[in-house]
Design a protein around this motif. Structure first.
Motif, mmCIF file in Angstrom:
data_model
loop_
_atom_site.group_PDB
_atom_site.id
_atom_site.type_symbol
_atom_site.label_atom_id
_atom_site.label_comp_id
_atom_site.label_asym_id
_atom_site.label_seq_id
_atom_site.Cartn_x
_atom_site.Cartn_y
_atom_site.Cartn_z
ATOM 1 N N ILE A 29 0.880 -1.161 0.032
ATOM 2 C CA ILE A 29 -0.121 0.054 0.037
ATOM 3 C C ILE A 29 0.899 1.324 0.054
ATOM 4 N N LEU A 30 2.150 1.177 0.490
ATOM 5 C CA LEU A 30 2.905 2.174 0.461
ATOM 6 C C LEU A 30 3.317 2.567 -0.788
ATOM 7 N N PHE A 31 3.442 1.872 -1.577
ATOM 8 C CA PHE A 31 3.730 1.947 -3.095
ATOM 9 C C PHE A 31 2.677 2.278 -4.001
ATOM 10 N N ILE A 32 1.654 1.583 -3.651
ATOM 11 C CA ILE A 32 0.451 1.965 -4.573
ATOM 12 C C ILE A 32 0.112 3.315 -4.321
ATOM 13 N N GLU A 33 0.334 3.830 -3.122
ATOM 14 C CA GLU A 33 -0.036 5.157 -2.932
ATOM 15 C C GLU A 33 0.779 6.265 -3.622
ATOM 16 N N GLU A 34 2.185 5.925 -3.616
ATOM 17 C CA GLU A 34 3.040 6.402 -4.367
ATOM 18 C C GLU A 34 2.671 6.294 -5.887
ATOM 19 N N VAL A 52 -8.748 7.481 2.292
ATOM 20 C CA VAL A 52 -10.123 6.680 2.203
ATOM 21 C C VAL A 52 -9.819 5.512 1.159
ATOM 22 N N GLN A 53 -9.239 5.881 -0.023
ATOM 23 C CA GLN A 53 -9.071 4.810 -0.909
ATOM 24 C C GLN A 53 -8.100 3.680 -0.579
ATOM 25 N N GLN A 54 -7.265 3.921 0.418
ATOM 26 C CA GLN A 54 -6.413 3.139 0.838
ATOM 27 C C GLN A 54 -7.196 2.260 1.902
ATOM 28 N N GLU A 55 -8.155 2.605 2.644
ATOM 29 C CA GLU A 55 -9.004 1.904 3.817
ATOM 30 C C GLU A 55 -9.945 1.038 2.926
ATOM 31 N N ILE A 56 -10.498 1.517 1.833
ATOM 32 C CA ILE A 56 -11.347 0.722 1.140
ATOM 33 C C ILE A 56 -10.393 -0.551 0.516
ATOM 34 N N LEU A 57 -9.478 -0.336 -0.143
ATOM 35 C CA LEU A 57 -8.745 -1.081 -0.945
ATOM 36 C C LEU A 57 -8.177 -2.100 0.055
ATOM 37 N N VAL A 58 -7.663 -1.828 1.199
ATOM 38 C CA VAL A 58 -7.156 -2.897 2.184
ATOM 39 C C VAL A 58 -8.657 -3.710 2.611
ATOM 40 N N LEU A 97 -7.857 3.608 10.306
ATOM 41 C CA LEU A 97 -6.998 5.032 9.995
ATOM 42 C C LEU A 97 -7.846 6.273 10.175
ATOM 43 N N SER A 98 -9.217 6.128 9.913
ATOM 44 C CA SER A 98 -10.181 7.053 10.351
ATOM 45 C C SER A 98 -10.249 7.327 11.872
ATOM 46 N N LEU A 99 -10.286 6.144 12.568
ATOM 47 C CA LEU A 99 -10.532 5.918 13.681
ATOM 48 C C LEU A 99 -9.142 6.685 14.583
ATOM 49 N N THR A 100 -8.027 6.270 14.253
ATOM 50 C CA THR A 100 -6.803 7.045 14.692
ATOM 51 C C THR A 100 -6.889 8.674 14.500
ATOM 52 N N ARG A 101 -7.487 8.928 13.372
ATOM 53 C CA ARG A 101 -7.704 10.629 13.343
ATOM 54 C C ARG A 101 -8.717 11.031 14.338
#
Length: 534
Positions: free
Chosen positions: A90-95, A102-108, A466-470
């Motif tokens: 996911i680190l490299f997909i984001e890059e 939000v897309q990261q959370e959905i993808l995971v 991730l949203s929860l941690t925010r």
């Protein structure tokens, strides 16, 4: 349904003649009952050749059952690899694809949610086409999804491939424990049914290692190679399909008795045991009415209600304690703790993978010796403490209290210990219990229902972490998980039975009598009822 005291698939002895003696406790082996091979060895009739043949057949049966369990677990390797590899990919997909948080959370998280479709469909599918071919179908669907992900030109195609992979994983995680439980002997069923969890952990570790190895490649290429490597295990599933048998219990349900007898001849130790096991399975298959399975789930009997609470509840608690958030987002957690650089973050996740894999081996050694509930207590209490310590460490690091180096070390140690306690108990045992406690006719679809609950909880945790941690901080999220884990301790105490050493048919009778909370050893009264029945 009558209770046969015969051990399951290789734990022979009956209640005919001197068979009653074999059921009584041995003074030197508390809580256990004499096996046929032990009795024969003590008689010492001098027939060395006969004992050699018996030993050879016993060893052959054990190897064959182990091979079948490994085959059924290969799809679990796919699930583990996906969980592990996505944490770094996911680190490299984001890059590369410039996706949002939000897309990261959905993808995971979408893989876990959509896999519930495979789990729900897998129960009915396995009842129609068989357990073995459902395992093969899972591998095919995952292969298609893996190929699409590896060559995805955009986020949309990446999502399509991930959805397909999720359905394949849903089939795989549901059917593996069912198949293994139905083909395993009672005394080794806990160990063998834990093998899928071993493969999940090995898959996670391989995913972490893949992240580390391919992290030096260009961003647009690294994540594709990482995801594409996950296709390889499914190739072995395709080959193995031509060598492993169908579940004997499914064959009996389909009235294919000769085929069932042939399979039992590969996994049992004597002709007498084959006949006993076949008769017992036929009786279990014929004790239920013909009403629709889902109608029984919607209006369950008291016994089935207790089974559903225990089976689905333990599946949900396995995930709501935050294990997938810990594994999927371990680089993000370590980054929040203060570790910098992708290489260092991925190296720390490899340590987590090793801890998770190491402790599953401890569970395998102990599950059929000390029982399910003691390991569940150790697991849930240990996780509660580790999650709380992790929350404290992250809170202190965030506010700059204490030594940064010490805080990071404590955080990494707490994550490793948490996944270790997970692997020694609730990780493998939730699948073992789910495959053990339901009656034959309902087993596949009930396990599918439990697996669907597992996947829903996993997806909700992964997609919201991730949203929860925010909102409440990473430390706050782990304080929350610690509280949920404490509730799971109470659930284990109140709702989860001890099933160690019992046949599947005995476990069903235990729920029917409503004594699943009582000691699990077969009582002398059970033997007396069997003799009266005879």
């Amino acid at each position: 349904m009558g209770l046969s005291e015969t051990r399951e698939n290789g734990d022979g002895g009956g209640v005919h003649g001197s068979g009653l003696k074999k059921l009584l406790p041995l003074p030197s082996r508390k809580g256990r009952y004499m096996r046929m091979d032990e009795d024969l060895a003590q008689e010492g009739d001098g027939n060395e050749l006969g004992r050699t043949d018996f030993g050879d057949r016993k060893a052959s049966a054990k190897k064959f059952v182990l091979a079948c369990a490994v085959f059924a677990s290969l799809n679990s390797l796919l699930l583990g690899y996906d969980v592990g590899v996505m944490s770094g990919a996911i680190l490299f997909i984001e890059e590369d694809l410039r996706i949002t948080e939000v897309q990261q959370e959905i993808l995971v998280g979408c893989l876990s949610v959509v896999s519930l479709l495979g789990s729900l469909a897998g129960g009915k599918t396995s009842d129609i086409v068989g357990r073995k071919w459902t395992i093969g179908l899972a591998a095919i669907v995952f292969q298609c999804g893996g190929l699409i992900m590896a060559f995805a030109p955009s986020f949309l195609f990446l999502m399509i491939g991930r959805l397909m992979a999720g359905i394949g994983i849903g089939f795989g995680v549901m059917i593996a424990p069912v198949y293994i439980a139905e083909i395993s002997p009672a005394l080794a069923r806990g160990t063998l049914t834990s093998i899928p969890e071993i493969f999940i952990n090995i898959g996670i570790l391989l995913g972490y290692i893949s992240n580390y190895v391919f992290s030096e490649l260009p961003a647009h290429l690294s994540w594709r190679v990482m995801l594409g490597m996950g296709i390889l295990p499914s190739v072995f599933v395709a080959v193995a399909l031509f060598f492993v048998p169908e579940s004997p219990r499914w064959l009996v349900m389909e009235n294919r008795l000769e085929e069932a007898r042939f399979v039992l001849s590969r996994i049992c130790e004597s002709e007498e045991e084959i006949s006993q096991r076949l008769a017992e399975i036929e009786e279990a298959a014929g004790t239920h009415s013909e009403k629709a399975v889902w109608r029984e789930f919607l209006r369950p009997s008291p016994a089935l209600r207790r089974m559903l609470i225990a089976g689905i509840g333990i599946q949900c608690f396995q995930q709501v304690t935050g294990i997938d958030a810990t594994v999927y987002y371990s680089p993000a957690i370590f980054k929040d703790a203060g570790i910098r650089g992708n290489k260092s973050l991925l190296a720390a996740t490899v340590a987590v993978g090793f801890a998770k894999t190491l402790f599953i081996l401890v569970a395998i050694l102990l599950i059929d010796k000390v029982g399910r509930k003691p390991l569940l207590y150790a697991s849930t209490v240990g996780m509660t403490c580790c999650l709380f310590v992790l929350g404290v460490a992250l809170h202190l690091l965030r506010h700059g209290v204490g030594s940064r180096e010490v805080g990071i070390s404590v955080a990494v140690a707490a994550v490793c210990a948490n996944v270790g306690f997970f692997s020694v108990g609730i990780g493998p045992i939730c699948w073992v219990l789910s495959a053990e406690i339901f009656p034959l006719r309902l087993r596949a679809q009930a396990v599918g229902l439990g697996a669907a609950g597992n996947r829903i909880c996993s997806g909700l945790v992964a997609m919201s972490f991730l949203s929860l941690t925010r909102v409440i901080s990473t430390a706050g999220a782990f304080f929350l998980f610690s509280g949920v884990s404490a509730v799971s301790v109470l659930f284990v105490y109140a709702c989860v039975p001890e099933t160690k050493g019992k046949t599947l048919e005995q476990i069903e009778l235990m729920f029917q009598r409503g004594d699943e909370g009582k000691p699990t050893e077969v009582q002398l009264g059970d033997v007396e009822r069997l003799v009266q029945k005879e």
